[in-house]
Structures are given as structure tokens and as C-alpha cells.
Design a protein around this motif. Structure first.
Motif, PDB file in Angstrom:
ATOM      1  N   ILE A 276      12.224 -19.873-130.750  1.00  0.00           N
ATOM      2  CA  ILE A 276      11.722 -19.034-131.572  1.00  0.00           C
ATOM      3  C   ILE A 276      10.581 -19.810-131.950  1.00  0.00           C
ATOM      4  CG2 ILE A 276      11.909 -17.945-134.057  1.00  0.00           C
ATOM      5  CD1 ILE A 276      14.826 -17.728-133.690  1.00  0.00           C
ATOM      6  N   LEU A 277       9.206 -18.917-131.907  1.00  0.00           N
ATOM      7  CA  LEU A 277       7.785 -19.482-132.150  1.00  0.00           C
ATOM      8  C   LEU A 277       7.386 -19.362-133.590  1.00  0.00           C
ATOM      9  CD1 LEU A 277       6.613 -17.760-128.729  1.00  0.00           C
ATOM     10  CD2 LEU A 277       7.739 -19.852-129.233  1.00  0.00           C
ATOM     11  N   VAL A 278       6.607 -20.270-134.099  1.00  0.00           N
ATOM     12  CA  VAL A 278       6.349 -20.243-135.315  1.00  0.00           C
ATOM     13  C   VAL A 278       4.500 -19.771-135.309  1.00  0.00           C
ATOM     14  CG1 VAL A 278       5.391 -21.650-137.408  1.00  0.00           C
ATOM     15  CG2 VAL A 278       7.414 -21.978-136.351  1.00  0.00           C
ATOM     16  N   HIS A 279       4.565 -18.566-136.128  1.00  0.00           N
ATOM     17  CA  HIS A 279       3.206 -18.166-136.357  1.00  0.00           C
ATOM     18  C   HIS A 279       2.989 -18.147-137.915  1.00  0.00           C
ATOM     19  CE1 HIS A 279       3.102 -16.387-132.359  1.00  0.00           C
ATOM     20  NE2 HIS A 279       4.195 -16.221-132.421  1.00  0.00           N
ATOM     21  N   ASN A 280       1.976 -19.090-138.220  1.00  0.00           N
ATOM     22  CA  ASN A 280       1.727 -19.752-139.610  1.00  0.00           C
ATOM     23  C   ASN A 280       0.528 -19.100-140.051  1.00  0.00           C
ATOM     24  OD1 ASN A 280       3.138 -22.428-140.898  1.00  0.00           O
ATOM     25  ND2 ASN A 280       1.400 -21.162-142.067  1.00  0.00           N
ATOM     26  N   HIS A 281       0.554 -18.341-141.146  1.00  0.00           N
ATOM     27  CA  HIS A 281      -0.584 -17.809-141.815  1.00  0.00           C
ATOM     28  C   HIS A 281      -1.387 -19.097-142.710  1.00  0.00           C
ATOM     29  CE1 HIS A 281      -1.951 -15.185-145.500  1.00  0.00           C
ATOM     30  NE2 HIS A 281      -2.088 -16.257-146.304  1.00  0.00           N
ATOM     31  N   CYS A 282      -2.348 -19.435-142.261  1.00  0.00           N
ATOM     32  CA  CYS A 282      -3.164 -20.431-142.844  1.00  0.00           C
ATOM     33  C   CYS A 282      -4.440 -20.234-142.994  1.00  0.00           C
ATOM     34  CB  CYS A 282      -2.432 -21.704-142.412  1.00  0.00           C
ATOM     35  SG  CYS A 282      -2.329 -23.203-143.275  1.00  0.00           S
ATOM     36  N   TYR A 283      -5.223 -20.437-143.976  1.00  0.00           N
ATOM     37  CA  TYR A 283      -6.749 -20.294-143.989  1.00  0.00           C
ATOM     38  C   TYR A 283      -7.516 -21.685-143.850  1.00  0.00           C
ATOM     39  CZ  TYR A 283      -6.143 -15.633-145.679  1.00  0.00           C
ATOM     40  OH  TYR A 283      -6.067 -14.189-145.610  1.00  0.00           O
ATOM     41  N   ARG A 284      -7.267 -22.766-144.817  1.00  0.00           N
ATOM     42  CA  ARG A 284      -8.015 -24.031-145.014  1.00  0.00           C
ATOM     43  C   ARG A 284      -7.659 -24.967-143.805  1.00  0.00           C
ATOM     44  NH1 ARG A 284      -7.935 -25.281-151.370  1.00  0.00           N
ATOM     45  NH2 ARG A 284      -6.728 -27.032-150.255  1.00  0.00           N
ATOM     46  N   ALA A 285      -8.539 -25.874-143.626  1.00  0.00           N
ATOM     47  CA  ALA A 285      -8.422 -26.745-142.619  1.00  0.00           C
ATOM     48  C   ALA A 285      -7.274 -27.733-142.961  1.00  0.00           C
ATOM     49  CB  ALA A 285      -9.846 -27.409-142.092  1.00  0.00           C
ATOM     50  N   ASP A 286      -7.542 -28.284-144.227  1.00  0.00           N
ATOM     51  CA  ASP A 286      -6.627 -29.535-144.778  1.00  0.00           C
ATOM     52  C   ASP A 286      -5.051 -29.057-144.683  1.00  0.00           C
ATOM     53  OD1 ASP A 286      -7.571 -27.438-146.837  1.00  0.00           O
ATOM     54  OD2 ASP A 286      -6.488 -28.776-148.357  1.00  0.00           O
ATOM     55  N   GLU A 287      -4.904 -27.635-145.051  1.00  0.00           N
ATOM     56  CA  GLU A 287      -3.617 -27.078-144.873  1.00  0.00           C
ATOM     57  C   GLU A 287      -3.210 -27.097-143.380  1.00  0.00           C
ATOM     58  OE1 GLU A 287      -2.187 -24.764-148.482  1.00  0.00           O
ATOM     59  OE2 GLU A 287      -4.310 -23.722-147.883  1.00  0.00           O
ATOM     60  N   ILE A 288      -4.044 -26.836-142.608  1.00  0.00           N
ATOM     61  CA  ILE A 288      -3.534 -26.555-141.091  1.00  0.00           C
ATOM     62  C   ILE A 288      -3.231 -27.965-140.908  1.00  0.00           C
ATOM     63  CG2 ILE A 288      -4.414 -26.430-138.912  1.00  0.00           C
ATOM     64  CD1 ILE A 288      -6.159 -23.978-139.889  1.00  0.00           C
ATOM     65  N   ALA A 289      -3.836 -29.011-141.073  1.00  0.00           N
ATOM     66  CA  ALA A 289      -3.552 -30.320-140.813  1.00  0.00           C
ATOM     67  C   ALA A 289      -2.144 -30.629-141.485  1.00  0.00           C
ATOM     68  CB  ALA A 289      -4.464 -31.389-141.222  1.00  0.00           C
ATOM     69  N   ASN A 290      -1.896 -30.316-142.584  1.00  0.00           N
ATOM     70  CA  ASN A 290      -0.579 -30.775-143.571  1.00  0.00           C
ATOM     71  C   ASN A 290       0.529 -30.207-142.601  1.00  0.00           C
ATOM     72  OD1 ASN A 290      -2.031 -32.020-145.378  1.00  0.00           O
ATOM     73  ND2 ASN A 290      -2.139 -30.407-146.820  1.00  0.00           N
ATOM     74  N   VAL A 291       0.298 -28.923-142.231  1.00  0.00           N
ATOM     75  CA  VAL A 291       1.351 -28.184-141.506  1.00  0.00           C
ATOM     76  C   VAL A 291       1.792 -28.666-140.161  1.00  0.00           C
ATOM     77  CG1 VAL A 291       2.028 -26.076-140.348  1.00  0.00           C
ATOM     78  CG2 VAL A 291       1.001 -25.887-142.653  1.00  0.00           C
ATOM     79  N   ILE A 292       0.758 -29.286-139.335  1.00  0.00           N
ATOM     80  CA  ILE A 292       0.905 -29.919-138.063  1.00  0.00           C
ATOM     81  C   ILE A 292       1.751 -31.229-138.553  1.00  0.00           C
ATOM     82  CG2 ILE A 292      -0.132 -30.915-136.395  1.00  0.00           C
ATOM     83  CD1 ILE A 292      -2.610 -29.287-136.476  1.00  0.00           C
ATOM     84  N   ASP A 293       1.549 -32.064-139.591  1.00  0.00           N
ATOM     85  CA  ASP A 293       2.384 -33.156-139.902  1.00  0.00           C
ATOM     86  C   ASP A 293       3.441 -32.869-140.402  1.00  0.00           C
ATOM     87  OD1 ASP A 293      -0.166 -34.716-139.669  1.00  0.00           O
ATOM     88  OD2 ASP A 293      -0.591 -34.865-141.596  1.00  0.00           O
ATOM     89  N   MET A 294       3.732 -31.747-140.940  1.00  0.00           N
ATOM     90  CA  MET A 294       5.128 -31.382-141.195  1.00  0.00           C
ATOM     91  C   MET A 294       6.034 -30.988-140.234  1.00  0.00           C
ATOM     92  SD  MET A 294       6.476 -28.494-144.187  1.00  0.00           S
ATOM     93  CE  MET A 294       5.546 -27.380-143.530  1.00  0.00           C
ATOM     94  N   SER A 295       5.390 -29.957-139.051  1.00  0.00           N
ATOM     95  CA  SER A 295       5.954 -29.849-137.896  1.00  0.00           C
ATOM     96  C   SER A 295       6.647 -31.071-137.028  1.00  0.00           C
ATOM     97  CB  SER A 295       5.079 -28.738-137.023  1.00  0.00           C
ATOM     98  OG  SER A 295       3.995 -29.723-136.696  1.00  0.00           O
TER      99      SER A 295
END
Length: 470
Positions: A276-295
Motif C-alpha cells: 500500500i502506497l503512502v500519499h502524504n499531504h505536506c506543505y513545508r520543506a522541514d516537515e517533508i524532511a521530518n516525514v522522510i526520517d520517520m518513514s
């Protein structure tokens, strides 16, 4: 002399299929308790989609944008039996084919919108039809968007006729950190969502960061109310999913009684399993980086960040991690986290070699995604980046197909793929251009010049016939 008892014993063994009298392994699962598959590996609501019948069709004398960066002037496109057969400068029409002279016109693959809420937030937009967000808990992985899809939403036919959209992903809304499963549909007419489901497309999983979850649930006096609360709730939920999957993995290995099923955890385990593929609503660059770390912490992969208003700031990070960004052309500045947007966002992603695409998130925007890309091309030109039309069309078809893992079936005019084709009456990035004909799986579903193929829902507002294309 063999006794009657011995003969009877041999016959019993043969009838039981047990001529080999070696003892069975003590670890073998009893036949009365067959092993059940992990619940996220099967779809309890499989697609019943059946392609409409089409006829062999040859379009000639057109400018072809093949969706994969290729362009042919005065080219031809041939499709039959629902599949693309040949794309070339010149093609001899097979016997019985419909031949269309497209002089001065353009042909492209059908547009794929990776972010839509059609059917879940249908028209008319009244509370009774608002079924896109189960905003009752911060995480609702147990809900599935397809169970809210209303196939008679007139938005589907508008997207087909006005926008050349042939495939779209329907997502839950973004009030929740984890909003539930998405579904990929072909833009065809059907009585049920299963009748529209794209055959073989994997499910998606909607997540959201930023202002929406912390505003919705913080206002209710519960966690999360901050961005750190967002990540904390996500991490705690992923940890439960890891343990749930571990129990199923142990059962798969050792047998015994299957674990107690949890519908929400099924979805999360499917994400961890890569199904199942994750599609993540995300605006800010810092939050994109945080989610990548969490993944990386929990072992899943993000297929695409949606909206990505600041994706241009982390284009290198997206490229390095094989993550796509689905963005708007110029829709930003309407809340704090969307304030730092620029109209060159998508062009800069392309320049960096990242996977980028346009998306709608709107029932009106989905009708002009081609024009949205035209805006990006204009902004890029003013910045000194001239991106060819044939490259830009990847943002509308092949790149979203890749992010949805359906690029082996659609997204480009490659022989063998689904014949999802649009004939445009001019350069498709112009505001003056409209789809003239739209085929899905080689079946002509829209024809500007044929009133019988101008789709109008029973639920269009106004009197019958009002709003028809003239």
C-alpha cells in the motif's frame, strides 16, 4: 497365509491415501485449520471494471506528445482491442479501422490526477454529500475512500470532457494524520465504485502533516495540537502497526491460531509490507524532511508528497529518496504553511531531476490541469528555463502513473499499454484548447462533435441539455 485383518488394514491405508506409513511431522498444520493469508494481501472489494468495447482507430497528421518525453510532428497513433498498437510518423491503416485526420491537432496520453476527491465530495456540495473525511479521530486507517465514492458525481464527466482526465486517485481528506485508504479509478461510467476501480492498481494510504490535524484536534482539546504532537501520534501508531505485523509474520512462519484482526492495522501493515502506497499531504520543506526520517525509522516508503508548496527547497532530498512531489501551479498563500510558494516550483523539481507532477485537489481545477501546466511553463520561461512541451507532459501522465505504480499499464503512448488517449483541438497547454475526443481503453467516451457522446449526469444542476458543449 495373510490374515483377513492384515488385508483389511492395507485396504484402509490405500483408501486413505496413506500407503507411506512414515509418521507426519509434529509441526505440520492440521488440515482442518488451513493457514489464512495476511489480511492486507487480499482485496475484499476487487475491481469489476470491464472496458467498453472500442473499434480499431488510427489518428493521423497530429503532433504527438507520447508522455515519456517524445514528440512526433505529423505523426500517427493506432490503437485496437483496448491497447496502443503503434505510434509513428506514418502508419498504414489496418482493414476496418476508423481513420481520423487530425491535421493541426495534438494527441497525448490521458491525464492522470493523483489527488482528487471526486465522488467523496461530490456536487452539489452539501453536507449530506460530504463523505471525504472521517474527522472523528486523529488516525483513522480503518476507513477506505471507495466506500464513500458516489459514481454519479457529475464531476467525473466534467473532468473527462473538459479536462481529458482518464485516471484519478480518490483520497480521503486531510483533517487526520492518517486519513485512510485511497482508491485509483478509471474515469468511466459505472453503477459502483468497484466498476470504476483501475484493474491491478495498488491501494494508497492518505497521511497529512502540518496545520490541518493540529488545528482540527487541538481545537477539541486533544492531541495533537502542535507539530511535535503530530509526529508523536504518528510514531506511536506506527509502532503499534510494527507489533501487529510482527505477530502476523510469526503466524506466517510458525502457524497456529491467526492473530486477532484489526482493520486499521491491516492497512498500516500493508504499508510496512510495501503493498500500500503512502500519499502524504505536506506543505513545508522541514516537515517533508521530518516525514522522510520517520518513514526510515519504521521502514515504509512515501510514494509522493502532495501539495508540496516548498518542495523546491528539498528537491535534492526528494530525488535522493525516490519520492515524487504532486504540486499546484500557483495555488499558495492561503494559510501560513502555504505562504512560501512560487510558481516555478514544478519547473525547479524538473531541473533538479526529481519526480514532479501537477495535481488538482479541486473539482474545478481537475478540468484544466493542462492549463495549470501551461502556467508553470510560462513562469519557468520568465525565470530562464525553457522546458519543452513533450517533457512537461510527463507531469500530467507518466509521472503520476509512476507514483501510483500503474506506469506499466498507462501514462504513455507505448504499444501494449491501455489506449487512454486524448485528441486536442490545439496545443494542449493553451487556454483556448479543449479535448475534442477522449478514449479510455480504446473506447470513445467523449466527442465534442457528437451530442450522444457529451456526458451529462442525471444530477447536473439546471434543465436537461443546459451546459452542453456547443
Amino acid at each position: 497365509m495373510v490374515s483377513n485383518k492384515a488385508v483389511a488394514a492395507c485396504i484402509a491405508l490405500l483408501l486413505a491415501g496413506c500407503a507411506n506409513t512414515a509418521p507426519k511431522s509434529a509441526s505440520a498444520a492440521p488440515s482442518s485449520n488451513p493457514r489464512v493469508p495476511a489480511p492486507w494481501t487480499t482485496d475484499p472489494y476487487p475491481s469489476t471494471y470491464r472496458a467498453y468495447p472500442g473499434v480499431p482507430t488510427l489518428i493521423t497528421n497530429v503532433t504527438v506528445l507520447d508522455g515519456d518525453g517524445g514528440r512526433i510532428e505529423h505523426g500517427s497513433v493506432l490503437f485496437a482491442d483496448g491497447k496502443l498498437v503503434q505510434v509513428a510518423p506514418s502508419i498504414t491503416p489496418p482493414a476496418g479501422a476508423v481513420v481520423i485526420d487530425g491535421s493541426g491537432k495534438w494527441v497525448t496520453p490521458g491525464i492522470i490526477d493523483i489527488h482528487s476527491h471526486l465522488g467523496d465530495y461530490p456536487s452539489p456540495q452539501v453536507q449530506a454529500n460530504s463523505d471525504g473525511n472521517e474527522a472523528t479521530a486523529p488516525t483513522t486507517p480503518e476507513v477506505w475512500a471507495e466506500h464513500s465514492v458516489w459514481p454519479q458525481d457529475p464531476g467525473f464527466s466534467r473532468a473527462l470532457a473538459n479536462g481529458g482526465v482518464t485516471t484519478l486517485q480518490i483520497l480521503p481528506g486531510s483533517a487526520n494524520l492518517m486519513g485512510g485508504r485511497s482508491v485509483v479509478l478509471k474515469n468511466v461510467y459505472a453503477r459502483t465504485a468497484q466498476g470504476m476501480k483501475f484493474p491491478g492498481a495498488p491501494y494508497g494510504f492518505k497521511m497529512a502533516c502540518g496545520e490541518n490535524p493540529k488545528r482540527v484536534y487541538g481545537a477539541k482539546g486533544r492531541e495533537p495540537s502542535t507539530r511535535m504532537g503530530n509526529i508523536a501520534v504518528d510514531r506511536m501508531t506506527w509502532q503499534r502497526a510494527v507489533e501487529y505485523k510482527r505477530r502476523w509474520d510469526k503466524y506466517e512462519k510458525d502457524g497456529g491460531e491467526p492473530p486477532t484482526r484489526d482493520i486499521g492495522m491491516d492497512t498500516l501493515a500493508g504499508v510496512l509490507d510495501g503493498k500500500i502506497l503512502v500519499h502524504n499531504h505536506c506543505y513545508r520543506a522541514d516537515e517533508i524532511a521530518n516525514v522522510i526520517d520517520m518513514s526510515k525509522e519504521f521502514g515504509y516508503h512515501v510514494a509522493a508528497f502532495h501539495h508540496g508548496v516548498e518542495a523546491y527547497k528539498v528537491a535534492d532530498l526528494l530525488k535522493a529518496n525516490g519520492i515524487c512531489a504532486a504540486v499546484w501551479a500557483d495555488w499558495y498563500g492561503f494559510k501560513m504553511e502555504s505562504y512560501d510558494g512560487i510558481p516555478e516550483n514544478l519547473a525547479l523539481l524538473e531541473k533538479a531531476g526529481a519526480c514532479g507532477m501537477i495535481h488538482s485537489d479541486d473539482q474545478n481545477g481537475i478540468q484544466r490541469l493542462n492549463q495549470e501546466v501551461g502556467k508553470v511553463l510560462s513562469s519557468a520561461h520568465h525565470m530562464g528555463m525553457d522546458i519543452p512541451d513533450e517533457v512537461a507532459w510527463r507531469w500530467l501522465s507518466l509521472n503520476p502513473a509512476k507514483a501510483l505504480h500503474i506506469d506499466d499499464k498507462t501514462g504513455s503512448l507505448k504499444p501494449g499499454k491501455m489506449a487512454d488517449v486524448v485528441l486536442w483541438n490545439g496545443r494542449p497547454f493553451s487556454v483556448y484548447t479543449r479535448p475534442e475526443k477522449v478514449w479510455i481503453d480504446g473506447a470513445l467516451l467523449y466527442d465534442m462533435n457528437d451530442p450522444k457522446r457529451r456526458p451529462v449526469s442525471d444530477f447536473e444542476l439546471g434543465q436537461p441539455g443546459e451546459g452542453d458543449v456547443k
